[in-house]
Design an enzyme around this catalytic site. Sequence first.
Site, PDB file in Angstrom:
ATOM      1  N   CYS A  79      -6.222  15.654 -45.546  1.00  0.00           N
ATOM      2  CA  CYS A  79      -6.431  17.102 -45.511  1.00  0.00           C
ATOM      3  C   CYS A  79      -5.154  17.856 -45.900  1.00  0.00           C
ATOM      4  O   CYS A  79      -4.747  17.814 -47.043  1.00  0.00           O
ATOM      5  CB  CYS A  79      -6.982  17.522 -44.145  1.00  0.00           C
ATOM      6  SG  CYS A  79      -7.630  19.192 -44.180  1.00  0.00           S
ATOM      7  N   HIS A 167     -11.689  14.149 -43.619  1.00  0.00           N
ATOM      8  CA  HIS A 167     -11.073  13.527 -42.428  1.00  0.00           C
ATOM      9  C   HIS A 167     -11.684  12.148 -42.144  1.00  0.00           C
ATOM     10  O   HIS A 167     -12.729  12.073 -41.506  1.00  0.00           O
ATOM     11  CB  HIS A 167     -11.274  14.434 -41.208  1.00  0.00           C
ATOM     12  CG  HIS A 167     -10.437  15.667 -41.252  1.00  0.00           C
ATOM     13  ND1 HIS A 167      -9.160  15.718 -40.734  1.00  0.00           N
ATOM     14  CD2 HIS A 167     -10.670  16.884 -41.777  1.00  0.00           C
ATOM     15  CE1 HIS A 167      -8.652  16.912 -40.925  1.00  0.00           C
ATOM     16  NE2 HIS A 167      -9.544  17.645 -41.562  1.00  0.00           N
ATOM     17  N   GLU A 169     -10.782  10.058 -40.011  1.00  0.00           N
ATOM     18  CA  GLU A 169     -10.643   9.672 -38.599  1.00  0.00           C
ATOM     19  C   GLU A 169     -11.794  10.156 -37.727  1.00  0.00           C
ATOM     20  O   GLU A 169     -11.955   9.695 -36.610  1.00  0.00           O
ATOM     21  CB  GLU A 169      -9.308  10.203 -38.044  1.00  0.00           C
ATOM     22  CG  GLU A 169      -9.198  11.715 -37.875  1.00  0.00           C
ATOM     23  CD  GLU A 169      -8.829  12.467 -39.156  1.00  0.00           C
ATOM     24  OE1 GLU A 169      -9.027  11.905 -40.254  1.00  0.00           O
ATOM     25  OE2 GLU A 169      -8.360  13.611 -39.067  1.00  0.00           O
ATOM     26  N   SER A 221      -1.152   5.020  -7.316  1.00  0.00           N
ATOM     27  CA  SER A 221      -2.023   6.137  -6.938  1.00  0.00           C
ATOM     28  C   SER A 221      -3.455   5.686  -6.732  1.00  0.00           C
ATOM     29  O   SER A 221      -4.296   6.453  -6.296  1.00  0.00           O
ATOM     30  CB  SER A 221      -2.005   7.175  -8.057  1.00  0.00           C
ATOM     31  OG  SER A 221      -2.646   6.627  -9.201  1.00  0.00           O
ATOM     32  N   GLY A 222      -3.746   4.427  -7.080  1.00  0.00           N
ATOM     33  CA  GLY A 222      -5.132   3.976  -7.041  1.00  0.00           C
ATOM     34  C   GLY A 222      -5.794   4.164  -8.398  1.00  0.00           C
ATOM     35  O   GLY A 222      -6.858   3.634  -8.657  1.00  0.00           O
ATOM     36  N   VAL A 224      -6.130   4.024 -12.697  1.00  0.00           N
ATOM     37  CA  VAL A 224      -6.063   2.860 -13.589  1.00  0.00           C
ATOM     38  C   VAL A 224      -4.661   2.663 -14.180  1.00  0.00           C
ATOM     39  O   VAL A 224      -4.179   1.525 -14.266  1.00  0.00           O
ATOM     40  CB  VAL A 224      -7.166   2.921 -14.680  1.00  0.00           C
ATOM     41  CG1 VAL A 224      -7.070   4.170 -15.513  1.00  0.00           C
ATOM     42  CG2 VAL A 224      -7.132   1.708 -15.577  1.00  0.00           C
ATOM     43  N   ASP A 225      -3.961   3.734 -14.545  1.00  0.00           N
ATOM     44  CA  ASP A 225      -2.669   3.562 -15.222  1.00  0.00           C
ATOM     45  C   ASP A 225      -1.632   2.888 -14.316  1.00  0.00           C
ATOM     46  O   ASP A 225      -1.005   1.898 -14.694  1.00  0.00           O
ATOM     47  CB  ASP A 225      -2.107   4.908 -15.710  1.00  0.00           C
ATOM     48  CG  ASP A 225      -3.041   5.603 -16.680  1.00  0.00           C
ATOM     49  OD1 ASP A 225      -3.959   4.929 -17.189  1.00  0.00           O
ATOM     50  OD2 ASP A 225      -2.873   6.810 -16.917  1.00  0.00           O
ATOM     51  N   SER A 227      -2.151   1.225 -11.628  1.00  0.00           N
ATOM     52  CA  SER A 227      -2.594  -0.099 -11.178  1.00  0.00           C
ATOM     53  C   SER A 227      -2.329  -1.152 -12.251  1.00  0.00           C
ATOM     54  O   SER A 227      -1.832  -2.246 -11.963  1.00  0.00           O
ATOM     55  CB  SER A 227      -4.089  -0.082 -10.839  1.00  0.00           C
ATOM     56  OG  SER A 227      -4.352   0.881  -9.842  1.00  0.00           O
TER      57      SER A 227
END
Length: 514
Positions: A79, A167, A169, A221-222, A224-225, A227
């Site tokens: 683009c 585009h 993507e 923190s519980g 996902v990141d 953990s």
Amino acid sequence: MQQKIIILDFGSQTTQLIGRRVRELDTFCEILPYNKFPDDEEGIIGVILSGSPYSVHDEQAFKVDLSRFVGKYPVLGICYGAQFISYANGGKVERTETREYGRAHLQYIDTADPLFRGFEDKSQVWMSHGDTITAIPSDCHVIASTEDVKFAAYASSEKPVWAVQFHPEVFHTLQGSLLLKNFVVGICGSRQEWSAASFVESTVAELKEQLGDDRVILGLSGGVDSSVCAVLLHKAIGKNLTCIFVDHGMLRKNEFAQVMKDYEGLGLNVIGVDASSKFFKDLEGIDDPEKKRKIIGRDFVEVFNAEAKKITDAKWLAQGTIYPDRIESLNITGKVIKSHHNVGGLPEEMHLQLCEPLKWLFKDEVRRIGYQLGMPERLIKRHPFPGPGLAVRILGDITPEKVRILQDADDIYITNMQNYICEDGERLYDKVWQAGTVLLSTVRSVGVMGDERTYEHPVALRAVTSTDAMTADWAHLPYDFMAKVSNEIINKVKGVNRVCYDISSKPPSTIEWE
Ligand code: XMP
């Protein structure tokens, strides 16, 4: 040596999407501001120029010295990227009658060109441009056209340069992934070695080397990141990792105990700190959302630091920061906005160094790493949850009683959502980006239960679909599911006599109510 594609960001909203598409081709990439081509060029195999909100003719348009990489690496302009390459090399970009927004079809495709290998006739592409390329540089030739736009794609005959006006993507460019594969794999020669397994293997080796026998602290923190970050570090340094999980009293029902059990099952060394009475005491009588957030933030740092200080031999602080938290995205003013926040800011005298092993990953990749590490789905598929927890889902001031009411109502909502299997076999919970319940404790309404008149609070159910929480739409939940949840909440949760469903999208609303 790790191969990588450099994506130069000219401020388009779809730049991150280009990054994700490249990663889906098992190829590492870095997204950098348009004017920050790296000095260290090791591993670079190709360069992609993104779109932009600007026209090349705007005074503020982002301009870059193409000679820094053109001729050295294969380049793909998308683009604005395509317009800029033309504009900077003697082509012409004009505001004409032929603006295109939305679907278009490629009427001419040069399928002999490596970029369009395997393309079908009349392949659908997604256009979004005000300016049009009306002349291409003298060393270039057309490789695709639509009915309205002659230079929908062009390539140089002398240098490895390709440019597409549409585009690739976005989802609506039906063969966009093929085009990017043709570029990244076919033209740039990616070996497609970036996978969950290779990431785990190389990251664990790097962490071992970097951390040696040092002690590392990590705040869990519980979510996902953090953990996944913990499990990855545990794999590298085992007992030298100490995790701290603070319960501020406003987590979901039984969450603290459940998550602690999961962590212990994974072999992690976790210190669980129940600080709920401190948080409740400090929040007493506070009903302003920003004040609540500030108090929780401050208390959290205090509690976390007090625990961290007890670990006197710690050398590192690890964080589950992920790539979208760090990408230096450009806004329309051309200013770089950094959205990277270091947790809390530990006391300086601790002299901790920062370790962020997930800092190159997108959220879906973090989940893939979680699976690769054999973590339970419960942890990997959890919906995002705000740091201040249920405090931002209780309107007005916070009391332990209100938290209990909300926890009970929310537990019914979320458990039902986890148990509801859709026609395609997927759990309703997994189709939704984030769901939660809001206690409208500043509102009361009349109801009737048996022969009794009630005068109690409503709850609002919230469920959204999203890819990154920047924008979100309300989820179209099945009516039978909503009926069951409403019934169960009103019958079982004392203090609630009405259930509403929030049908606001973001923007203009936000996901959380406070
Ligand atoms: P909003 O409400 O801004 O939320 O649309 C976007 C995402 O961020 C989460 N959120 C927070 N997370 N501290 C956090 O750690 C906060 O203060 C906070 N506020 C919102 C929200 O749950 C959603 O996923």
